[in-house]
Scaffold this motif. Structure first.
Motif, short mmCIF file in Angstrom:
data_model
loop_
_atom_site.label_atom_id
_atom_site.label_comp_id
_atom_site.label_asym_id
_atom_site.label_seq_id
_atom_site.Cartn_x
_atom_site.Cartn_y
_atom_site.Cartn_z
N UNK A 91 -3.75 -13.76 3.62
CA UNK A 91 -4.89 -14.64 3.36
C UNK A 91 -6.13 -14.26 4.14
N UNK A 92 -5.97 -13.61 5.28
CA UNK A 92 -7.11 -13.15 6.08
C UNK A 92 -7.57 -11.75 5.65
N UNK A 93 -6.62 -10.84 5.47
CA UNK A 93 -6.97 -9.46 5.15
C UNK A 93 -7.63 -9.29 3.78
N UNK A 94 -7.35 -10.23 2.86
CA UNK A 94 -7.90 -10.09 1.51
C UNK A 94 -9.42 -10.10 1.52
N UNK A 95 -10.03 -10.81 2.49
CA UNK A 95 -11.50 -10.84 2.58
C UNK A 95 -12.05 -9.44 2.90
N UNK A 96 -11.39 -8.76 3.81
CA UNK A 96 -11.83 -7.41 4.18
C UNK A 96 -11.62 -6.46 3.01
N UNK A 97 -10.52 -6.66 2.29
CA UNK A 97 -10.21 -5.80 1.15
C UNK A 97 -11.30 -5.88 0.08
N UNK A 98 -11.64 -7.08 -0.35
CA UNK A 98 -12.65 -7.21 -1.41
C UNK A 98 -14.04 -6.81 -0.91
N UNK A 99 -14.34 -7.07 0.37
CA UNK A 99 -15.62 -6.62 0.91
C UNK A 99 -15.71 -5.10 0.88
N UNK A 100 -14.61 -4.43 1.21
CA UNK A 100 -14.62 -2.96 1.21
C UNK A 100 -14.83 -2.42 -0.20
N UNK A 101 -14.28 -3.11 -1.21
CA UNK A 101 -14.52 -2.68 -2.60
C UNK A 101 -15.97 -2.92 -2.98
N UNK A 102 -16.51 -4.08 -2.60
CA UNK A 102 -17.90 -4.40 -2.99
C UNK A 102 -18.90 -3.41 -2.40
N UNK A 103 -18.56 -2.79 -1.26
CA UNK A 103 -19.45 -1.81 -0.63
C UNK A 103 -19.02 -0.38 -0.94
N UNK A 104 -17.97 -0.23 -1.77
CA UNK A 104 -17.46 1.10 -2.15
C UNK A 104 -17.09 1.94 -0.94
N UNK A 121 -12.11 2.34 4.04
CA UNK A 121 -11.69 0.98 4.39
C UNK A 121 -10.81 0.39 3.29
N UNK A 122 -11.08 0.76 2.05
CA UNK A 122 -10.22 0.30 0.96
C UNK A 122 -8.80 0.79 1.17
N UNK A 123 -8.65 2.06 1.53
CA UNK A 123 -7.32 2.61 1.79
C UNK A 123 -6.63 1.84 2.93
N UNK A 124 -7.35 1.63 4.01
CA UNK A 124 -6.75 0.99 5.18
C UNK A 124 -6.32 -0.45 4.88
N UNK A 125 -7.21 -1.22 4.28
CA UNK A 125 -6.90 -2.64 4.04
C UNK A 125 -5.86 -2.80 2.93
N UNK A 126 -5.92 -1.95 1.92
CA UNK A 126 -4.93 -2.04 0.85
C UNK A 126 -3.53 -1.76 1.39
#
Length: 452
Positions: A332-345, A349-354
């Protein structure tokens, strides 16, 4: 092998299976669960991927791109409507006629429907008949999926030795990760095709190849035996006790709290569904290549194949509740970082958070539930209880990609609604986990409430 393992049919009636033979049966059940999970989520992920990248273009009329994508995700979600019905029907069969035969049937239904999707005509060929047939086959997939994971988890838990009831059922979840890896590997060359070839015939290949997984899984599953605890119950009923005519109704009467608890905890599956379906489409909308996101998924799920049994091992040592709650709250916490990393391409960070979610937080909670959910019910209603209760969260999860698409729209920075869907679902699951009974040390014969 040099060691002689007795055949179940040669074990004297009423004799207890020795521990080495019990361990061998547990391993075979875990393998069957692994392969069944692989087929289910190979089918799930190729459909989710095709719904994200292909179906909106070939099964629906041209027009607004967002509307077409929502329609495509609606066909993805419609299977989740069928899942509760499949859970009731196959849960009934599993509790009355046996775990093994029911699981063979669900496997055939899932594999056959998936293969048939690869043969469908497109909207350009037959008009609205095409999406109609797609929905029909998707419903058949949903009927099967409504009982597959619950059945394999139930059977494997009942076959597992004392102190390892969390570990062996978790291989159903590792199979799911393996299915996603396999589907991603198959879809990478399809995603790399030029658009004309992908829409014309390339998308069909992953669906047609599902027959290979189905055949392998069927060969293993047909060699299984019924769990001893279930056979004991059948013998007791045959000796004079009346067989329960409607396990679902009996379950609701005798295990109402447990049913609500696992219904709440089943919301943990929203994380994976939203990441795999909506996350892919969202990434493509901001300019990230689909092949890149498939590689991201492969990396996380390869690690999850191994991290999930380890997480389940921890639940055998320290309990189901603390391990499960730690996983869902971290998601529930990490999902925010995940979608933020996608929004900024931000690819790194996408690899790390996913990977942190797929192989870490989500893998932790996902590995625990097959055993824990099964342990909350009496053997007489176990298949029905797990299958039907699990569908509450899964049904809601099935429509979260469509909901997230509608809420986020075409604004890349507006990822908040999608993140809140996951965060809110994690809180719901945590409530169920806090309420549920701790079962990791409870003897198999004492699990669940009495069913007279």
């Amino acid at each position: 092998m040099a060691t002689d393992i007795p055949n179940l049919t040669k074990v004297p009636q009423g004799a207890r299976l020795d521990e080495s033979y019990r361990l061998k049966r547990a391993k075979k059940a875990a393998l069957a669960a692994f392969l069944g999970g692989m087929l289910e989520y190979y089918d799930f992920f190729i459909y989710a991927t095709a719904a994200s990248l292909v179906f909106s273009h070939i099964f629906f009329p041209e027009g607004n791109a967002t509307v077409s994508l929502m329609a495509s995700f609606a066909t993805f979600g419609v299977a989740y409507v069928a899942r509760p019905f499949g859970a009731v029907v196959f849960g009934h069969l599993g509790d009355r006629l046996g775990r093994k035969n029911t699981l063979v049937l669900t496997l055939m239904l899932m594999g056959g429907a998936t293969f048939s999707i690869g043969l469908l005509p497109t909207f350009g060929q037959v008009g609205y008949i095409a999406p109609g047939l797609l929905v029909l086959l998707r419903l058949l997939q949903g009927l099967s999926a409504g009982a597959e994971t619950a059945g394999s988890s139930t059977l494997t838990m009942e076959e597992s030795p004392v102190g390892r009831r969390g570990f062996f059922p978790s291989f159903a979840m590792s199979g799911i990760s393996a299915g996603i890896v396999l589907a991603s590997l198959v879809f990478i060359p399809v995603a790399a095709m030029d658009e004309a070839a992908r829409f014309a015939w390339g998308w069909r290949i992953p669906f047609l190849l599902s027959v290979v997984v189905m055949v392998v899984a069927m060969l293993v599953r047909r060699s299984l035996e019924e769990p001893e605890v279930f056979e004991d119950e059948v013998k007791a009923q045959a000796s004079g006790k009346e067989k329960e005519k409607a396990p679902f109704l009996v379950m609701l009467k005798t295990h109402p709290a447990q049913f609500v608890q696992i219904s709440l905890m089943s919301f943990q599956c929203v994380t994976n569904t939203l990441m795999q379906a909506f996350g892919l489409a969202y990434a493509v909308s901001v300019g990230i290549p689909a092949a890149t996101m498939l590689v991201v998924s492969i990396a996380g799920n390869i690690i999850a194949i191994f991290s999930q049994p380890f997480s389940a091992y921890l639940s055998d040592r320290f309990g189901r509740r603390p391990i499960f709650i730690a996983g869902i709250m971290a998601s529930g916490l990490l999902i925010w970082v995940y979608f933020w990393s996608i929004s900024t391409a931000n690819i790194a960070l996408i690899f790390v958070t996913s990977i942190a979610i797929t192989a870490g937080s989500y893998a932790v909670s996902n590995a625990v539930y097959p055993a824990w959910f099964s342990e909350l019910f009496n053997v007489k209603v176990r298949y029905s209880g797990v299958a039907i209760g699990l569908q509450v969260g899964i049904l809601c999860a099935g429509f979260t990609p469509m909901l997230a698409t509608a809420l986020v729209g075409q604004v890349p920075s507006n990822y908040g609604p999608a993140a809140w869907i996951v965060a809110g679902s994690s809180i719901v699951a945590a409530i169920g986990a806090i309420w549920a009974r701790e079962t990791y040390k409870t003897p198999l014969s004492e699990l669940g409430n009495p069913v007279d």
